[in-house]
Design a protein around this motif. Structure first.
Motif, PDB file in Angstrom:
ATOM      1  N   ASN A 170       0.808  -1.219   0.000  1.00 34.30           N
ATOM      2  CA  ASN A 170       0.000   0.000   0.000  1.00 34.30           C
ATOM      3  C   ASN A 170       0.843   1.271   0.000  1.00 34.30           C
ATOM      4  O   ASN A 170       0.313   2.365  -0.216  1.00 34.30           O
ATOM      5  CB  ASN A 170      -0.936   0.012   1.206  1.00 34.30           C
ATOM      6  CG  ASN A 170      -2.008  -1.054   1.121  1.00 34.30           C
ATOM      7  OD1 ASN A 170      -2.377  -1.487   0.027  1.00 34.30           O
ATOM      8  ND2 ASN A 170      -2.511  -1.503   2.261  1.00 34.30           N
ATOM      9  N   ASN A 171       2.145   1.132   0.266  1.00 37.91           N
ATOM     10  CA  ASN A 171       3.052   2.280   0.293  1.00 37.91           C
ATOM     11  C   ASN A 171       4.290   1.969  -0.545  1.00 37.91           C
ATOM     12  O   ASN A 171       5.422   2.158  -0.113  1.00 37.91           O
ATOM     13  CB  ASN A 171       3.457   2.607   1.741  1.00 37.91           C
ATOM     14  CG  ASN A 171       2.272   2.938   2.625  1.00 37.91           C
ATOM     15  OD1 ASN A 171       1.807   4.068   2.665  1.00 37.91           O
ATOM     16  ND2 ASN A 171       1.768   1.934   3.337  1.00 37.91           N
ATOM     17  N   ILE A 172       4.042   1.497  -1.767  1.00 38.31           N
ATOM     18  CA  ILE A 172       5.126   0.935  -2.576  1.00 38.31           C
ATOM     19  C   ILE A 172       6.157   1.980  -2.995  1.00 38.31           C
ATOM     20  O   ILE A 172       7.313   1.655  -3.280  1.00 38.31           O
ATOM     21  CB  ILE A 172       4.541   0.214  -3.810  1.00 38.31           C
ATOM     22  CG1 ILE A 172       5.588  -0.734  -4.402  1.00 38.31           C
ATOM     23  CG2 ILE A 172       4.020   1.204  -4.843  1.00 38.31           C
ATOM     24  CD1 ILE A 172       5.029  -1.718  -5.390  1.00 38.31           C
ATOM     25  N   THR A 173       5.777   3.263  -3.030  1.00 43.04           N
ATOM     26  CA  THR A 173       6.732   4.302  -3.434  1.00 43.04           C
ATOM     27  C   THR A 173       7.670   4.701  -2.306  1.00 43.04           C
ATOM     28  O   THR A 173       8.660   5.400  -2.546  1.00 43.04           O
ATOM     29  CB  THR A 173       5.994   5.558  -3.931  1.00 43.04           C
ATOM     30  OG1 THR A 173       5.158   6.059  -2.877  1.00 43.04           O
ATOM     31  CG2 THR A 173       5.139   5.244  -5.152  1.00 43.04           C
ATOM     32  N   ALA A 174       7.376   4.281  -1.083  1.00 42.16           N
ATOM     33  CA  ALA A 174       8.204   4.676   0.060  1.00 42.16           C
ATOM     34  C   ALA A 174       9.582   4.025  -0.003  1.00 42.16           C
ATOM     35  O   ALA A 174       9.767   2.967  -0.616  1.00 42.16           O
ATOM     36  CB  ALA A 174       7.503   4.296   1.364  1.00 42.16           C
ATOM     37  N   ASN A 175      10.539   4.649   0.645  1.00 40.75           N
ATOM     38  CA  ASN A 175      11.902   4.120   0.697  1.00 40.75           C
ATOM     39  C   ASN A 175      12.001   3.091   1.827  1.00 40.75           C
ATOM     40  O   ASN A 175      12.574   3.347   2.879  1.00 40.75           O
ATOM     41  CB  ASN A 175      12.895   5.265   0.903  1.00 40.75           C
ATOM     42  CG  ASN A 175      14.337   4.791   0.876  1.00 40.75           C
ATOM     43  OD1 ASN A 175      14.642   3.756   0.264  1.00 40.75           O
ATOM     44  ND2 ASN A 175      15.214   5.513   1.554  1.00 40.75           N
ATOM     45  N   HIS A 176      11.427   1.919   1.601  1.00 40.32           N
ATOM     46  CA  HIS A 176      11.388   0.891   2.634  1.00 40.32           C
ATOM     47  C   HIS A 176      12.772   0.310   2.880  1.00 40.32           C
ATOM     48  O   HIS A 176      13.530   0.021   1.941  1.00 40.32           O
ATOM     49  CB  HIS A 176      10.457  -0.256   2.219  1.00 40.32           C
ATOM     50  CG  HIS A 176       9.032   0.141   2.083  1.00 40.32           C
ATOM     51  ND1 HIS A 176       8.268   0.560   3.151  1.00 40.32           N
ATOM     52  CD2 HIS A 176       8.209   0.178   0.995  1.00 40.32           C
ATOM     53  CE1 HIS A 176       7.047   0.838   2.738  1.00 40.32           C
ATOM     54  NE2 HIS A 176       6.989   0.626   1.437  1.00 40.32           N
ATOM     55  N   THR A 177      13.090   0.125   4.152  1.00 43.19           N
ATOM     56  CA  THR A 177      14.297  -0.589   4.568  1.00 43.19           C
ATOM     57  C   THR A 177      13.923  -1.504   5.722  1.00 43.19           C
ATOM     58  O   THR A 177      12.859  -1.344   6.345  1.00 43.19           O
ATOM     59  CB  THR A 177      15.403   0.369   5.036  1.00 43.19           C
ATOM     60  OG1 THR A 177      14.939   1.072   6.206  1.00 43.19           O
ATOM     61  CG2 THR A 177      15.766   1.376   3.952  1.00 43.19           C
ATOM     62  N   LEU A 178      14.782  -2.450   6.010  1.00 47.01           N
ATOM     63  CA  LEU A 178      14.531  -3.291   7.186  1.00 47.01           C
ATOM     64  C   LEU A 178      14.453  -2.434   8.445  1.00 47.01           C
ATOM     65  O   LEU A 178      13.625  -2.679   9.327  1.00 47.01           O
ATOM     66  CB  LEU A 178      15.631  -4.345   7.332  1.00 47.01           C
ATOM     67  CG  LEU A 178      15.454  -5.642   6.554  1.00 47.01           C
ATOM     68  CD1 LEU A 178      16.687  -6.521   6.705  1.00 47.01           C
ATOM     69  CD2 LEU A 178      14.214  -6.409   7.024  1.00 47.01           C
ATOM     70  N   ALA A 179      15.307  -1.409   8.512  1.00 43.47           N
ATOM     71  CA  ALA A 179      15.320  -0.540   9.694  1.00 43.47           C
ATOM     72  C   ALA A 179      13.995   0.209   9.839  1.00 43.47           C
ATOM     73  O   ALA A 179      13.417   0.266  10.936  1.00 43.47           O
ATOM     74  CB  ALA A 179      16.479   0.443   9.591  1.00 43.47           C
ATOM     75  N   SER A 180      13.485   0.775   8.729  1.00 43.28           N
ATOM     76  CA  SER A 180      12.236   1.544   8.815  1.00 43.28           C
ATOM     77  C   SER A 180      11.049   0.638   9.148  1.00 43.28           C
ATOM     78  O   SER A 180      10.164   1.011   9.926  1.00 43.28           O
ATOM     79  CB  SER A 180      11.981   2.292   7.513  1.00 43.28           C
ATOM     80  OG  SER A 180      11.740   1.403   6.441  1.00 43.28           O
TER      81      SER A 180
END
Length: 265
Positions: A170-180
Protein backbone atom coordinates in the motif's frame (compact mmCIF):
# COMPACT_ATOMS: atom_id res chain seq x y z
CA UNK A 1 -19.56 -23.65 -20.32
CA UNK A 2 -17.28 -21.92 -17.77
CA UNK A 3 -14.01 -23.34 -16.51
CA UNK A 4 -15.39 -23.96 -13.03
CA UNK A 5 -18.38 -25.86 -14.45
CA UNK A 6 -16.10 -27.82 -16.80
CA UNK A 7 -13.58 -29.00 -14.20
CA UNK A 8 -15.28 -32.40 -13.60
CA UNK A 9 -15.27 -33.10 -17.37
CA UNK A 10 -11.64 -32.30 -18.19
CA UNK A 11 -10.27 -35.63 -16.95
CA UNK A 12 -13.16 -37.93 -17.91
CA UNK A 13 -11.35 -39.26 -21.00
CA UNK A 14 -7.69 -39.68 -20.05
CA UNK A 15 -6.12 -39.69 -23.52
CA UNK A 16 -8.31 -36.90 -24.93
CA UNK A 17 -7.47 -33.21 -25.35
CA UNK A 18 -9.95 -30.82 -23.73
CA UNK A 19 -10.39 -27.41 -25.40
CA UNK A 20 -11.98 -24.32 -23.91
CA UNK A 21 -12.12 -20.65 -24.93
CA UNK A 22 -13.88 -18.34 -22.52
CA UNK A 23 -14.23 -14.87 -21.07
CA UNK A 24 -13.09 -16.24 -17.78
CA UNK A 25 -14.47 -15.98 -14.28
CA UNK A 26 -12.73 -13.52 -11.99
CA UNK A 27 -11.67 -16.20 -9.52
CA UNK A 28 -11.23 -19.93 -9.96
CA UNK A 29 -10.43 -21.45 -6.54
CA UNK A 30 -7.89 -24.16 -5.76
CA UNK A 31 -8.27 -27.02 -8.19
CA UNK A 32 -6.18 -29.55 -10.09
CA UNK A 33 -6.61 -31.86 -13.06
CA UNK A 34 -4.82 -34.92 -14.32
CA UNK A 35 -4.13 -33.22 -17.64
CA UNK A 36 -1.43 -30.63 -18.29
CA UNK A 37 -2.80 -27.15 -18.93
CA UNK A 38 -1.79 -24.73 -21.68
CA UNK A 39 -3.56 -21.37 -21.34
CA UNK A 40 -3.16 -18.22 -23.39
CA UNK A 41 -4.10 -14.88 -21.79
CA UNK A 42 -5.71 -12.55 -24.32
CA UNK A 43 -6.13 -9.04 -22.97
CA UNK A 44 -5.65 -7.79 -19.42
CA UNK A 45 -3.86 -9.75 -16.73
CA UNK A 46 -4.16 -13.11 -15.05
CA UNK A 47 -2.61 -14.40 -11.85
CA UNK A 48 -1.60 -17.97 -11.14
CA UNK A 49 -1.21 -19.00 -7.50
CA UNK A 50 0.36 -22.31 -6.53
CA UNK A 51 2.43 -23.72 -3.73
CA UNK A 52 3.86 -20.59 -2.11
CA UNK A 53 4.11 -18.29 -5.14
CA UNK A 54 1.97 -15.90 -7.16
CA UNK A 55 2.74 -15.58 -10.87
CA UNK A 56 1.64 -12.58 -12.90
CA UNK A 57 0.70 -13.43 -16.50
CA UNK A 58 0.53 -10.41 -18.82
CA UNK A 59 -1.66 -10.26 -21.89
CA UNK A 60 -0.18 -12.00 -24.95
CA UNK A 61 1.57 -14.58 -22.80
CA UNK A 62 0.78 -18.24 -22.25
CA UNK A 63 1.45 -20.49 -19.30
CA UNK A 64 1.88 -24.19 -18.68
CA UNK A 65 0.68 -25.95 -15.50
CA UNK A 66 1.82 -29.58 -15.08
CA UNK A 67 -0.74 -32.27 -14.39
CA UNK A 68 -1.89 -32.78 -10.81
CA UNK A 69 -0.64 -29.42 -9.54
CA UNK A 70 -3.14 -27.56 -7.36
CA UNK A 71 -3.53 -23.92 -8.34
CA UNK A 72 -5.75 -20.84 -8.22
CA UNK A 73 -6.50 -18.63 -11.22
CA UNK A 74 -7.39 -14.96 -10.80
CA UNK A 75 -8.43 -12.77 -13.69
CA UNK A 76 -7.45 -9.12 -13.31
CA UNK A 77 -9.59 -7.58 -16.05
CA UNK A 78 -13.15 -8.24 -17.21
CA UNK A 79 -12.07 -8.24 -20.86
CA UNK A 80 -9.57 -11.05 -20.39
CA UNK A 81 -10.15 -14.16 -22.49
CA UNK A 82 -8.48 -17.37 -21.37
CA UNK A 83 -7.91 -19.86 -24.19
CA UNK A 84 -7.06 -23.22 -22.64
CA UNK A 85 -6.07 -26.64 -23.94
CA UNK A 86 -5.75 -29.53 -21.49
CA UNK A 87 -3.45 -32.30 -22.74
CA UNK A 88 -3.09 -36.04 -22.09
CA UNK A 89 0.01 -36.92 -20.07
CA UNK A 90 1.15 -40.33 -21.34
CA UNK A 91 4.14 -38.75 -23.12
CA UNK A 92 5.02 -36.03 -20.62
CA UNK A 93 8.26 -37.76 -19.66
CA UNK A 94 9.78 -37.04 -23.07
CA UNK A 95 10.66 -33.46 -22.08
CA UNK A 96 11.31 -31.63 -18.80
CA UNK A 97 9.13 -28.77 -20.04
CA UNK A 98 5.95 -30.67 -19.14
CA UNK A 99 6.92 -31.03 -15.46
CA UNK A 100 7.55 -27.33 -14.77
CA UNK A 101 5.35 -24.25 -14.41
CA UNK A 102 6.28 -21.65 -17.01
CA UNK A 103 5.07 -18.33 -18.45
CA UNK A 104 6.16 -17.35 -21.96
CA UNK A 105 5.50 -14.62 -24.56
CA UNK A 106 3.31 -15.90 -27.39
CA UNK A 107 4.81 -16.16 -30.88
CA UNK A 108 2.96 -15.89 -34.18
CA UNK A 109 2.92 -19.64 -34.85
CA UNK A 110 1.44 -20.70 -31.51
CA UNK A 111 -1.01 -17.79 -31.52
CA UNK A 112 -2.41 -18.81 -34.90
CA UNK A 113 -2.62 -22.47 -33.88
CA UNK A 114 -4.50 -21.66 -30.68
CA UNK A 115 -6.87 -19.31 -32.49
CA UNK A 116 -7.50 -21.99 -35.11
CA UNK A 117 -9.13 -24.04 -32.32
CA UNK A 118 -11.40 -21.14 -31.32
CA UNK A 119 -14.66 -22.87 -32.31
CA UNK A 120 -13.73 -26.21 -30.73
CA UNK A 121 -15.07 -27.04 -27.31
CA UNK A 122 -14.84 -29.95 -24.90
CA UNK A 123 -13.00 -33.28 -25.27
CA UNK A 124 -11.32 -34.14 -28.57
CA UNK A 125 -10.74 -37.91 -28.79
CA UNK A 126 -7.87 -39.68 -30.54
CA UNK A 127 -10.13 -40.85 -33.40
CA UNK A 128 -11.12 -37.24 -34.20
CA UNK A 129 -9.28 -35.62 -37.12
CA UNK A 130 -8.64 -32.53 -34.95
CA UNK A 131 -6.67 -34.58 -32.42
CA UNK A 132 -3.53 -34.69 -34.56
CA UNK A 133 -3.51 -30.91 -34.90
CA UNK A 134 -3.74 -30.52 -31.11
CA UNK A 135 -0.96 -33.08 -30.64
CA UNK A 136 1.29 -30.92 -32.83
CA UNK A 137 0.67 -27.97 -30.51
CA UNK A 138 1.82 -30.01 -27.54
CA UNK A 139 4.83 -31.39 -29.36
CA UNK A 140 6.20 -27.97 -30.36
CA UNK A 141 5.84 -26.39 -26.90
CA UNK A 142 9.30 -27.43 -25.60
CA UNK A 143 10.95 -26.11 -28.75
CA UNK A 144 9.28 -22.68 -28.87
CA UNK A 145 9.03 -22.02 -25.11
CA UNK A 146 12.57 -20.78 -24.59
CA UNK A 147 12.13 -17.37 -22.97
CA UNK A 148 10.44 -17.95 -19.63
CA UNK A 149 9.15 -14.89 -17.77
CA UNK A 150 10.74 -15.28 -14.32
CA UNK A 151 8.36 -13.11 -12.28
CA UNK A 152 6.80 -14.90 -9.32
CA UNK A 153 5.90 -13.24 -6.06
CA UNK A 154 6.11 -15.38 -2.90
CA UNK A 155 3.22 -15.16 -0.46
CA UNK A 156 2.38 -16.41 3.00
CA UNK A 157 -0.58 -16.73 5.35
CA UNK A 158 1.66 -16.09 8.35
CA UNK A 159 -0.31 -13.79 10.68
CA UNK A 160 2.67 -11.67 11.65
CA UNK A 161 3.75 -11.12 8.05
CA UNK A 162 0.36 -10.22 6.58
CA UNK A 163 0.20 -6.63 7.92
CA UNK A 164 3.85 -6.05 6.96
CA UNK A 165 3.29 -7.16 3.35
CA UNK A 166 0.08 -5.14 3.10
CA UNK A 167 1.87 -2.06 4.40
CA UNK A 168 4.65 -2.42 1.82
CA UNK A 169 2.16 -2.97 -1.02
CA UNK A 170 0.00 0.00 0.00
CA UNK A 171 3.05 2.28 0.29
CA UNK A 172 5.13 0.94 -2.58
CA UNK A 173 6.73 4.30 -3.43
CA UNK A 174 8.20 4.68 0.06
CA UNK A 175 11.90 4.12 0.70
CA UNK A 176 11.39 0.89 2.63
CA UNK A 177 14.30 -0.59 4.57
CA UNK A 178 14.53 -3.29 7.19
CA UNK A 179 15.32 -0.54 9.69
CA UNK A 180 12.24 1.54 8.82
CA UNK A 181 9.94 -1.49 8.85
CA UNK A 182 11.33 -2.83 12.11
CA UNK A 183 10.72 0.56 13.72
CA UNK A 184 7.20 0.84 12.31
CA UNK A 185 6.15 -2.65 13.45
CA UNK A 186 8.25 -2.89 16.62
CA UNK A 187 10.25 -5.90 15.43
CA UNK A 188 14.04 -6.18 15.62
CA UNK A 189 15.85 -5.99 12.28
CA UNK A 190 17.37 -9.45 12.61
CA UNK A 191 14.03 -10.95 13.60
CA UNK A 192 12.31 -9.26 10.67
CA UNK A 193 14.99 -10.45 8.25
CA UNK A 194 14.58 -14.02 9.52
CA UNK A 195 10.80 -13.70 9.21
CA UNK A 196 11.12 -12.92 5.49
CA UNK A 197 13.49 -15.84 4.95
CA UNK A 198 11.36 -18.32 6.92
CA UNK A 199 7.91 -17.37 5.59
CA UNK A 200 8.73 -16.25 2.03
CA UNK A 201 12.01 -18.12 1.38
CA UNK A 202 13.56 -14.88 0.15
CA UNK A 203 15.18 -11.74 1.50
CA UNK A 204 13.35 -8.50 2.21
CA UNK A 205 15.14 -6.70 -0.63
CA UNK A 206 14.40 -9.44 -3.15
CA UNK A 207 10.74 -9.47 -2.16
CA UNK A 208 10.53 -5.68 -2.55
CA UNK A 209 12.10 -5.88 -6.03
CA UNK A 210 9.67 -8.61 -7.11
CA UNK A 211 6.66 -6.70 -5.79
CA UNK A 212 7.74 -3.58 -7.67
CA UNK A 213 8.29 -5.52 -10.88
CA UNK A 214 4.83 -7.12 -10.66
CA UNK A 215 3.25 -3.73 -10.02
CA UNK A 216 5.16 -2.17 -12.93
CA UNK A 217 3.93 -4.86 -15.33
CA UNK A 218 0.38 -4.21 -14.15
CA UNK A 219 0.80 -0.49 -14.84
CA UNK A 220 2.21 -1.17 -18.31
CA UNK A 221 -0.91 -3.12 -19.19
CA UNK A 222 -3.51 -1.04 -17.40
CA UNK A 223 -2.38 2.54 -18.06
CA UNK A 224 -0.82 4.75 -20.73
CA UNK A 225 1.76 6.43 -18.49
CA UNK A 226 5.40 6.54 -19.59
CA UNK A 227 8.11 4.13 -18.50
CA UNK A 228 9.75 6.79 -16.32
CA UNK A 229 6.40 7.52 -14.63
CA UNK A 230 5.94 3.80 -14.01
CA UNK A 231 9.38 3.62 -12.43
CA UNK A 232 8.57 6.49 -10.06
CA UNK A 233 5.13 5.00 -9.32
CA UNK A 234 6.69 1.77 -8.03
CA UNK A 235 9.35 3.43 -5.91
CA UNK A 236 12.40 4.10 -8.08
CA UNK A 237 14.00 7.55 -8.07
CA UNK A 238 15.57 7.25 -11.52
CA UNK A 239 14.68 5.66 -14.84
CA UNK A 240 18.07 3.95 -15.09
CA UNK A 241 17.66 2.28 -11.69
CA UNK A 242 14.19 1.01 -12.60
CA UNK A 243 15.31 -0.13 -16.07
CA UNK A 244 18.34 -1.99 -14.73
CA UNK A 245 16.31 -3.77 -12.05
CA UNK A 246 13.57 -4.68 -14.53
CA UNK A 247 16.16 -6.13 -16.90
CA UNK A 248 17.83 -8.05 -14.05
CA UNK A 249 14.49 -9.62 -13.07
CA UNK A 250 12.93 -10.25 -16.49
CA UNK A 251 15.72 -10.16 -19.12
CA UNK A 252 13.79 -7.33 -20.80
CA UNK A 253 14.24 -3.58 -20.74
CA UNK A 254 10.87 -2.13 -19.63
CA UNK A 255 10.49 -0.18 -22.88
CA UNK A 256 11.14 -3.36 -24.90
CA UNK A 257 8.71 -5.35 -22.78
CA UNK A 258 5.96 -2.77 -23.22
CA UNK A 259 6.68 -2.52 -26.96
CA UNK A 260 6.50 -6.30 -27.44
CA UNK A 261 3.15 -6.51 -25.68
CA UNK A 262 1.78 -3.58 -27.71
CA UNK A 263 3.01 -5.18 -30.94
CA UNK A 264 1.04 -8.34 -30.20
CA UNK A 265 -2.21 -6.46 -29.59
Amino acid sequence: MSLIASLPNIDKIADSVFVMHERSEKFIPYHSHAKGQLSYVEGGLAYLQLNDKNYVIPARHYFWVPSGLEHILKIGHSGTILRSIFFYTYDDNKNLFFSEVGIYPINALLLQMIKYTELWDGPIKSDDSRYQFLSVIKNILPEISNKKLPISLPFTDHERMQPILEFIANNITANHTLASLSTHFGIGERSLSRLFQITLKTSFLQYLKLLRMVRSIELMLQSDISISEIGYAVGYDSLSSFSNTFYQMTNYRPSDFKREIAARE
